[in-house]
Design a protein around this motif. Sequence first.
Motif, PDB file in Angstrom:
ATOM      1  N   VAL A 211     -29.900  71.242   6.569  1.00 29.11           N
ATOM      2  CA  VAL A 211     -28.758  71.785   7.293  1.00 29.11           C
ATOM      3  C   VAL A 211     -29.113  73.200   7.744  1.00 29.11           C
ATOM      4  CG1 VAL A 211     -26.303  72.367   7.197  1.00 29.11           C
ATOM      5  CG2 VAL A 211     -27.182  70.423   5.853  1.00 29.11           C
ATOM      6  N   LEU A 212     -29.105  73.421   9.056  1.00 32.14           N
ATOM      7  CA  LEU A 212     -29.404  74.741   9.616  1.00 32.14           C
ATOM      8  C   LEU A 212     -28.124  75.346  10.168  1.00 32.14           C
ATOM      9  CD1 LEU A 212     -32.733  74.096  11.582  1.00 32.14           C
ATOM     10  CD2 LEU A 212     -32.448  75.008   9.272  1.00 32.14           C
ATOM     11  N   GLU A 213     -27.772  76.526   9.670  1.00 32.47           N
ATOM     12  CA  GLU A 213     -26.604  77.237  10.174  1.00 32.47           C
ATOM     13  C   GLU A 213     -27.028  78.612  10.664  1.00 32.47           C
ATOM     14  OE1 GLU A 213     -23.823  77.888   6.985  1.00 32.47           O
ATOM     15  OE2 GLU A 213     -25.144  79.316   5.962  1.00 32.47           O
ATOM     16  N   CYS A 214     -26.148  79.242  11.442  1.00 32.58           N
ATOM     17  CA  CYS A 214     -26.398  80.594  11.928  1.00 32.58           C
ATOM     18  C   CYS A 214     -25.495  81.577  11.184  1.00 32.58           C
ATOM     19  CB  CYS A 214     -26.135  80.672  13.426  1.00 32.58           C
ATOM     20  SG  CYS A 214     -27.249  79.641  14.402  1.00 32.58           S
ATOM     21  N   THR A 215     -25.858  82.845  11.221  1.00 28.48           N
ATOM     22  CA  THR A 215     -25.058  83.838  10.523  1.00 28.48           C
ATOM     23  C   THR A 215     -23.680  83.983  11.144  1.00 28.48           C
ATOM     24  OG1 THR A 215     -26.038  85.592  11.875  1.00 28.48           O
ATOM     25  CG2 THR A 215     -27.070  85.139   9.747  1.00 28.48           C
ATOM     26  N   GLN A 216     -23.587  83.799  12.451  1.00 30.25           N
ATOM     27  CA  GLN A 216     -22.312  83.830  13.162  1.00 30.25           C
ATOM     28  C   GLN A 216     -22.315  82.707  14.194  1.00 30.25           C
ATOM     29  OE1 GLN A 216     -22.291  87.900  14.696  1.00 30.25           O
ATOM     30  NE2 GLN A 216     -20.812  88.489  13.133  1.00 30.25           N
ATOM     31  N   ASP A 217     -21.268  81.890  14.169  1.00 25.04           N
ATOM     32  CA  ASP A 217     -21.192  80.739  15.056  1.00 25.04           C
ATOM     33  C   ASP A 217     -19.711  80.419  15.269  1.00 25.04           C
ATOM     34  OD1 ASP A 217     -21.198  78.250  16.301  1.00 25.04           O
ATOM     35  OD2 ASP A 217     -22.761  77.401  15.033  1.00 25.04           O
ATOM     36  N   VAL A 218     -19.219  80.599  16.492  1.00 26.49           N
ATOM     37  CA  VAL A 218     -17.790  80.393  16.742  1.00 26.49           C
ATOM     38  C   VAL A 218     -17.405  78.918  16.688  1.00 26.49           C
ATOM     39  CG1 VAL A 218     -17.601  82.475  18.163  1.00 26.49           C
ATOM     40  CG2 VAL A 218     -18.091  80.276  19.265  1.00 26.49           C
ATOM     41  N   ILE A 219     -18.366  78.026  16.832  1.00 25.93           N
ATOM     42  CA  ILE A 219     -18.079  76.597  16.810  1.00 25.93           C
ATOM     43  C   ILE A 219     -18.189  76.032  15.403  1.00 25.93           C
ATOM     44  CG2 ILE A 219     -18.803  74.335  17.676  1.00 25.93           C
ATOM     45  CD1 ILE A 219     -17.469  76.025  19.783  1.00 25.93           C
ATOM     46  N   ALA A 220     -19.186  76.454  14.662  1.00 19.45           N
ATOM     47  CA  ALA A 220     -19.416  75.942  13.299  1.00 19.45           C
ATOM     48  C   ALA A 220     -19.586  77.122  12.351  1.00 19.45           C
ATOM     49  CB  ALA A 220     -20.643  75.034  13.268  1.00 19.45           C
ATOM     50  N   PRO A 221     -18.496  77.676  11.841  1.00  9.06           N
ATOM     51  CA  PRO A 221     -18.598  78.814  10.920  1.00  9.06           C
ATOM     52  C   PRO A 221     -19.321  78.435   9.633  1.00  9.06           C
ATOM     53  CG  PRO A 221     -16.348  77.961  10.992  1.00  9.06           C
ATOM     54  CD  PRO A 221     -17.104  77.270  12.082  1.00  9.06           C
ATOM     55  N   ARG A 222     -19.710  79.424   8.874  1.00  7.48           N
ATOM     56  CA  ARG A 222     -20.555  79.174   7.713  1.00  7.48           C
ATOM     57  C   ARG A 222     -19.858  78.334   6.643  1.00  7.48           C
ATOM     58  NH1 ARG A 222     -24.121  84.234   5.933  1.00  7.48           N
ATOM     59  NH2 ARG A 222     -24.929  82.570   4.588  1.00  7.48           N
ATOM     60  N   GLU A 223     -18.548  78.358   6.608  1.00  9.66           N
ATOM     61  CA  GLU A 223     -17.840  77.480   5.678  1.00  9.66           C
ATOM     62  C   GLU A 223     -18.158  76.020   5.950  1.00  9.66           C
ATOM     63  OE1 GLU A 223     -15.013  81.062   6.148  1.00  9.66           O
ATOM     64  OE2 GLU A 223     -16.502  79.990   7.351  1.00  9.66           O
ATOM     65  N   VAL A 224     -18.402  75.690   7.226  1.00 10.36           N
ATOM     66  CA  VAL A 224     -18.731  74.312   7.582  1.00 10.36           C
ATOM     67  C   VAL A 224     -20.118  73.947   7.071  1.00 10.36           C
ATOM     68  CG1 VAL A 224     -19.118  72.716   9.496  1.00 10.36           C
ATOM     69  CG2 VAL A 224     -17.217  74.326   9.591  1.00 10.36           C
ATOM     70  N   GLY A 225     -21.086  74.855   7.263  1.00  8.31           N
ATOM     71  CA  GLY A 225     -22.423  74.594   6.744  1.00  8.31           C
ATOM     72  C   GLY A 225     -22.411  74.377   5.247  1.00  8.31           C
ATOM     73  N   ALA A 226     -21.626  75.196   4.549  1.00  8.45           N
ATOM     74  CA  ALA A 226     -21.520  75.048   3.093  1.00  8.45           C
ATOM     75  C   ALA A 226     -20.907  73.702   2.723  1.00  8.45           C
ATOM     76  CB  ALA A 226     -20.679  76.185   2.520  1.00  8.45           C
ATOM     77  N   PHE A 227     -19.898  73.285   3.481  1.00  3.86           N
ATOM     78  CA  PHE A 227     -19.254  71.997   3.201  1.00  3.86           C
ATOM     79  C   PHE A 227     -20.240  70.846   3.396  1.00  3.86           C
ATOM     80  CE2 PHE A 227     -17.129  68.150   4.612  1.00  3.86           C
ATOM     81  CZ  PHE A 227     -16.142  67.974   3.651  1.00  3.86           C
ATOM     82  N   VAL A 228     -20.978  70.866   4.507  1.00  2.00           N
ATOM     83  CA  VAL A 228     -21.948  69.802   4.772  1.00  2.00           C
ATOM     84  C   VAL A 228     -22.991  69.752   3.660  1.00  2.00           C
ATOM     85  CG1 VAL A 228     -23.734  68.988   6.363  1.00  2.00           C
ATOM     86  CG2 VAL A 228     -21.580  69.897   7.264  1.00  2.00           C
ATOM     87  N   HIS A 229     -23.515  70.910   3.303  1.00  2.00           N
ATOM     88  CA  HIS A 229     -24.535  70.994   2.249  1.00  2.00           C
ATOM     89  C   HIS A 229     -24.007  70.476   0.921  1.00  2.00           C
ATOM     90  CE1 HIS A 229     -27.538  72.501  -0.459  1.00  2.00           C
ATOM     91  NE2 HIS A 229     -26.776  73.495  -0.895  1.00  2.00           N
ATOM     92  N   GLU A 230     -22.794  70.863   0.555  1.00  3.12           N
ATOM     93  CA  GLU A 230     -22.220  70.446  -0.723  1.00  3.12           C
ATOM     94  C   GLU A 230     -21.890  68.964  -0.749  1.00  3.12           C
ATOM     95  OE1 GLU A 230     -18.903  73.037  -1.064  1.00  3.12           O
ATOM     96  OE2 GLU A 230     -20.145  74.830  -1.382  1.00  3.12           O
ATOM     97  N   THR A 231     -21.591  68.396   0.417  1.00  6.07           N
ATOM     98  CA  THR A 231     -21.182  66.989   0.474  1.00  6.07           C
ATOM     99  C   THR A 231     -22.371  66.040   0.476  1.00  6.07           C
ATOM    100  OG1 THR A 231     -19.210  67.653   1.725  1.00  6.07           O
ATOM    101  CG2 THR A 231     -19.738  65.319   1.706  1.00  6.07           C
ATOM    102  N   ILE A 232     -23.481  66.468   1.066  1.00 11.35           N
ATOM    103  CA  ILE A 232     -24.674  65.615   1.119  1.00 11.35           C
ATOM    104  C   ILE A 232     -25.545  65.914  -0.096  1.00 11.35           C
ATOM    105  CG2 ILE A 232     -26.749  64.992   2.405  1.00 11.35           C
ATOM    106  CD1 ILE A 232     -25.314  65.756   4.949  1.00 11.35           C
ATOM    107  N   THR A 233     -25.617  64.980  -0.992  1.00 12.33           N
ATOM    108  CA  THR A 233     -26.373  65.156  -2.226  1.00 12.33           C
ATOM    109  C   THR A 233     -27.848  65.450  -1.937  1.00 12.33           C
ATOM    110  OG1 THR A 233     -24.888  63.641  -3.383  1.00 12.33           O
ATOM    111  CG2 THR A 233     -27.033  64.064  -4.395  1.00 12.33           C
ATOM    112  N   GLY A 234     -28.349  66.529  -2.530  1.00 13.53           N
ATOM    113  CA  GLY A 234     -29.761  66.848  -2.386  1.00 13.53           C
ATOM    114  C   GLY A 234     -30.153  67.519  -1.097  1.00 13.53           C
ATOM    115  N   SER A 235     -29.197  67.850  -0.247  1.00 12.15           N
ATOM    116  CA  SER A 235     -29.532  68.487   1.028  1.00 12.15           C
ATOM    117  C   SER A 235     -30.000  69.921   0.812  1.00 12.15           C
ATOM    118  CB  SER A 235     -28.330  68.470   1.971  1.00 12.15           C
ATOM    119  OG  SER A 235     -27.266  69.244   1.445  1.00 12.15           O
TER     120      SER A 235
END
Length: 267
Positions: A211-235
């Motif tokens: 999962v690649l996120e940016c420090t600032q992203d108006v479309i996908a804020p960092r809370e979203v990256g954290a959610f994706v990472h936490e939901t996908i086991t082993g990501s």
Amino acid sequence: MDIARRNNVTVTGNPQGRTVVLAHGFGCDQNMWRLTVPALANDYRVVLFDYVGSGAADPTAFSEDRYGSLTGYARDVVEVCEAFDVRDAVFVGHSVSAMVGVLAAQMAPERVGALVMVAPSPRYVDDEGYRGGFSAEDIDELLESLEANYLGWSAAMAPLIMGNAERPELGEELTNSFCATDPDMARVFARTTFLSDSRDDLKGVRVPTLVLECTQDVIAPREVGAFVHETITGSKLVTLDATGHCPHLSAPEATNQAIRSFLADLK
């Protein structure tokens, strides 16, 4: 059906290497990966394509019924993989394409063996206990504006999505890409994208995932990256030293390094 023509498929790179499929996001086409391909081509077979309704894909193949859900775009991916004998590929999806890759891996697990999600979002609308970045009213207004005046919406939104205001040429490129898309087809893709909810699909991912996120992203804020990472086991979650929603254009070196490192670890 001639899938190569339908999806404007390009195959390049090392034919002996593992296949990497690069999938663009809403309003874009495969040209958005032009700074990534050289970083992969020596070692990997690289497959690029345009979704129907985008880029140079065959517009006569467009169907609102099919492309009114992300499943239709995932079917494009699977059919491209079948047509070009792609197996155990690393699917690199930008933005909404990250979720398309999740669906394609479910449909044809023999075709997709790993996922790279670039600025992903499984749901753009906030929900109880979940921050997607937009209220339901925000999305309604966004879609109403897009449907009323697509070219005007593109000119206003693309620079915001791209970020990096100090580099206006990046926003101009995204604006031009948006404006080159057929407005009627773009409206369908936009509604499909911004009203989607793929959170439950993430729970079924069983392949190695970056999962690649940016420090600032108006479309996908960092809370979203954290959610994706936490939901996908082993990501694995990597926060790029980049801003905006398109790091493969705004910060290609950092993006390519993260992808190549992940690919090397798969061997």
